[in-house]
Design a protein around this motif. Structure first.
Motif, PDB file in Angstrom:
ATOM      1  N   LEU A  89       0.753  -1.266  -0.079  1.00 28.79           N
ATOM      2  CA  LEU A  89      -0.143  -0.016  -0.044  1.00 28.79           C
ATOM      3  C   LEU A  89       0.879   1.236   0.025  1.00 28.79           C
ATOM      4  CD1 LEU A  89      -2.687  -0.918   2.531  1.00 28.79           C
ATOM      5  CD2 LEU A  89      -3.030  -0.969   0.337  1.00 28.79           C
ATOM      6  N   TYR A  92       0.897   8.232  -3.456  1.00 29.18           N
ATOM      7  CA  TYR A  92       1.274   8.705  -4.834  1.00 29.18           C
ATOM      8  C   TYR A  92       2.918   8.746  -4.893  1.00 29.18           C
ATOM      9  CZ  TYR A  92       1.535  10.478  -9.410  1.00 29.18           C
ATOM     10  OH  TYR A  92       2.074  11.003 -10.684  1.00 29.18           O
ATOM     11  N   LEU A 111      -1.003  -0.826  -4.394  1.00 30.91           N
ATOM     12  CA  LEU A 111      -2.130  -0.168  -4.432  1.00 30.91           C
ATOM     13  C   LEU A 111      -2.047   1.226  -3.683  1.00 30.91           C
ATOM     14  CD1 LEU A 111      -4.673  -2.893  -2.998  1.00 30.91           C
ATOM     15  CD2 LEU A 111      -4.634  -2.086  -5.411  1.00 30.91           C
ATOM     16  N   LYS A 113      -3.114   4.435  -1.978  1.00 29.85           N
ATOM     17  CA  LYS A 113      -4.273   4.936  -0.899  1.00 29.85           C
ATOM     18  C   LYS A 113      -4.651   6.259  -1.427  1.00 29.85           C
ATOM     19  CE  LYS A 113      -1.600   4.487   2.691  1.00 29.85           C
ATOM     20  NZ  LYS A 113      -1.265   4.411   3.889  1.00 29.85           N
ATOM     21  N   TRP A 115      -8.419   3.808  -2.036  1.00 26.44           N
ATOM     22  CA  TRP A 115      -8.658   2.790  -3.307  1.00 26.44           C
ATOM     23  C   TRP A 115     -10.123   2.617  -3.324  1.00 26.44           C
ATOM     24  CZ3 TRP A 115      -6.208   1.124   1.353  1.00 26.44           C
ATOM     25  CH2 TRP A 115      -7.202   0.573   2.352  1.00 26.44           C
ATOM     26  N   HIS A 116     -10.699   3.869  -2.864  1.00 28.08           N
ATOM     27  CA  HIS A 116     -12.261   3.683  -3.178  1.00 28.08           C
ATOM     28  C   HIS A 116     -12.849   4.071  -4.496  1.00 28.08           C
ATOM     29  CE1 HIS A 116     -12.984   2.720   1.314  1.00 28.08           C
ATOM     30  NE2 HIS A 116     -12.015   3.788   1.488  1.00 28.08           N
ATOM     31  N   PRO A 118     -13.807   0.043  -3.447  1.00 28.75           N
ATOM     32  CA  PRO A 118     -13.144  -1.009  -3.357  1.00 28.75           C
ATOM     33  C   PRO A 118     -13.358  -2.028  -4.778  1.00 28.75           C
ATOM     34  CG  PRO A 118     -14.641  -0.984  -1.421  1.00 28.75           C
ATOM     35  CD  PRO A 118     -14.558   0.479  -2.305  1.00 28.75           C
ATOM     36  N   LYS A 121     -11.316  -0.613  -7.113  1.00 32.69           N
ATOM     37  CA  LYS A 121      -9.641  -0.420  -7.183  1.00 32.69           C
ATOM     38  C   LYS A 121      -9.070  -1.491  -6.146  1.00 32.69           C
ATOM     39  CE  LYS A 121      -9.952   4.510  -8.100  1.00 32.69           C
ATOM     40  NZ  LYS A 121      -9.496   5.875  -7.268  1.00 32.69           N
ATOM     41  N   LEU A 122      -9.934  -2.234  -5.591  1.00 29.72           N
ATOM     42  CA  LEU A 122      -9.226  -3.116  -4.643  1.00 29.72           C
ATOM     43  C   LEU A 122      -9.586  -4.423  -4.875  1.00 29.72           C
ATOM     44  CD1 LEU A 122      -7.763  -3.780  -1.989  1.00 29.72           C
ATOM     45  CD2 LEU A 122      -9.932  -3.623  -0.783  1.00 29.72           C
TER      46      LEU A 122
END
Length: 552
Positions: A89, A92, A111, A113, A115-116, A118, A121-122
């Motif tokens: 996690l 950027y 990933l 953060k 990630w909404h 989900p 993006k998850l």
């Protein structure tokens, strides 16, 4: 079996709860979601999971954490669960580090953060990782694991104890990857083996037999201090006495020093036992007898050595090696016999490291395509030769006499003759052994000419007669010159009863010179050294115990 684990690590409690919440929402019915607040905490969790034999499917670690960042954690976690999928996690600003981690720790994905949502993006990422992991998951373990060295006598002792007590286990070498991972999870080094790990994650380093017995669920503490009948020894005679004693209403406890079955329990195949025309292994016969004794309510006590026997009024008192005692109205001595040690230079130091007494069936798969040497000419040696011939390139049976007819059953001699891989060497004895970490060489001598020759050998199994090991009965019951317990008519052969005999009658057939103490099986003087006769004597001893108790 426990669900595979998805482990998330983040030092921010809010983020940690959010990650776990999202994982449980989608995967909670199939996976156990676990979270940790730091890398060290997560590694402790992984060690516990490893020791319990569970699976880890996915590791999700935050990059920026104190003490240990996400990349450092994933790198350490690889040593414990190399097949787990790894996710980092990142924010950027940390994408460069994440890309570098793809090469450093074989990262599967990173990933950003937050990630909404989900669902976009998850979950697609994790779904793909789980699908890949499911295609080749690590096997979950539900049995005991033993980590040790190939030529370690303590490691062999643990494996032999488990095998003889019919406890399934998985054997792992300390210098193999999985063995190394278990050692790391337990926090011990390869020098500390053997390591024993139970299915629920409990780890013991170089345990004693008593510790091992407790670990695997064997009973080591008597439930009472007084019984109707105590049976000492868990071979065929002892198991027979326990079955008949318990089935006929006597409160019975069987005390065994190491493992039920005795020498018969180590036999690969018994073919002349009534009712088994196709033969039965000693382990199978032992297992059935154990279950039968337990079914009737007998208590089986493991890894307890009896070192003393005394008369205490109408009771008989048995003392264990730790000083504790139990008492009973009557006792059946069924301690059997033990193989004699082969007295030749170099062999004592190599016992358990290529030199074994008895069949040591656990070693057979390791003998593939190698030569095996067996010393002895009785049935136990013949049965071992037949068994090892399934694995070894050649089995050499060494006997001092001219042939096997004086000591081995004819059916076994015929079997040995039919197996090309077995060679019998008459007039041959072992006079020395040598090796560094394990047995590597034997010196053989021709008993007629005295000529010696050296042979390369890593495996020697010894079956050279037996001794009753009854020193603890010195001065308590009458024994013959070889230590066997004298019973019944033999005690009054000269027309007078044995010294100290307190009853107006003669000793019963299997009764020793101490009233209420009986002997059955190989430990009894002049007994027939066969499994069937031992079982029969165990049953007969119980009928005589009833006669003794009724007369009290």
């Amino acid at each position: 079996m426990a669900h595979p684990v998805i482990l998330s690590i983040d030092d921010d409690p809010a983020v940690s709860r959010a990650v776990a919440r999202d994982f449980r929402r989608r995967y909670g019915d199939r996976y156990r979601v676990v979270r940790a607040g730091s890398g060290p905490e997560a590694l402790d969790t992984l060690r516990e999971i490893k020791l319990r034999g569970e699976q880890v499917a996915v590791l999700v670690a935050d990059y920026r954490m104190p003490e240990m960042n996400g990349i450092e954690f994933l790198e350490a976690a690889m040593d414990l669960f190399p097949a787990a999928r790894r996710v980092l996690l990142t924010a950027y600003a940390d994408t460069g580090a994440a890309i570098d981690a793809i090469n450093l720790v074989d990262l599967d994905h990173y990933l950003l953060k937050p990630w909404h949502p989900p669902e976009e993006k998850l979950y697609p990422v994790v779904d793909a990782l789980l699908e890949a992991w499911t295609a080749s998951p690590e096997a979950a373990t539900t049995e005991i694991r033993v980590v040790g060295h190939r030529w370690s006598a303590p490691s062999f002792a643990v494996r032999d104890f488990l095998a003889r007590n019919l406890v399934p286990y998985r054997w792992l070498l300390a210098d193999e990857p999985e063995g190394g991972r278990l050692l790391a999870a337990a926090g011990v080094s390869a020098a500390d083996v053997p390591l024993v790990v139970t299915a629920d994650g409990k780890a013991l380093v170089a345990p004693s037999e008593t510790e091992l017995a407790g670990l695997v669920g064997l009973n080591v503490v008597p439930a009472s201090d007084f019984y109707d009948l105590v049976v000492v020894g868990g071979g065929p005679a002892g198991l027979g006495a326990a079955v008949y004693g318990a089935s006929e209403g006597l409160r019975t406890v069987l005390v065994e020093r190491r493992a039920t079955g005795g020498q018969a329990g180590q036999s690969s195949r018994i073919e002349n036992y009534l009712g088994f025309p196709d033969g039965v292994s000693g382990a199978q016969l032992t297992d059935r007898a154990r279950r039968q004794a337990l079914k009737f309510g007998a208590e089986l006590l493991s890894t307890r050595e009896v070192v003393g026997l005394a008369e205490a009024g109408s009771a008989r008192l048995l003392r264990f090696d730790d000083g504790s005692t139990i008492a009973a109205h009557a006792v059946v001595l069924a301690t059997g016999v033990s193989y004699r040690m082969l007295d030749a230079p170099g062999l004592a130091e190599l016992t358990g490291r290529g030199v074994f007494y008895g069949s040591a069936a656990t070693e057979a798969p390791s003998c593939v395509d190698q030569d095996v040497y067996i010393v002895g000419g009785a049935n136990s040696a013949g049965q071992a030769a037949v068994y090892f011939s399934r694995y070894a390139a050649r089995v050499h049976v060494l006997i001092r006499g001219a042939d096997l007819t004086a000591s081995m059953s004819s059916y076994l001699i015929d079997q040995l003759d039919r197996i090309d891989r077995i060679t019998v060497h008459p007039h041959t004895e072992v006079v020395a052994g040598a090796g560094e970490e394990h047995l590597q060489r034997l010196t053989l001598r021709d008993t007629r000419t005295g000529e010696r020759r050296d042979v390369d050998a890593s495996w020697l199994f010894v079956f050279i007669g037996a001794e009753p090991r009854t020193e603890w009965l010195e001065g308590v019951v009458v024994r013959d010159e070889r230590g066997y317990v004298v019973t019944g008519p033999d005690l009054v052969a000269g027309g007078s009863r044995p010294p100290g005999w307190s009853l107006p009658r003669d000793p019963y057939h299997l009764e020793s010179s101490l009233p209420g103490v009986f002997a059955a099986g190989d430990v009894r003087a002049a007994s027939v050294k066969r499994v069937a006769s031992a079982v029969g004597e165990g049953a007969m001893a119980v009928s005589l115990v009833h006669r003794y108790l009724e007369a009290q």
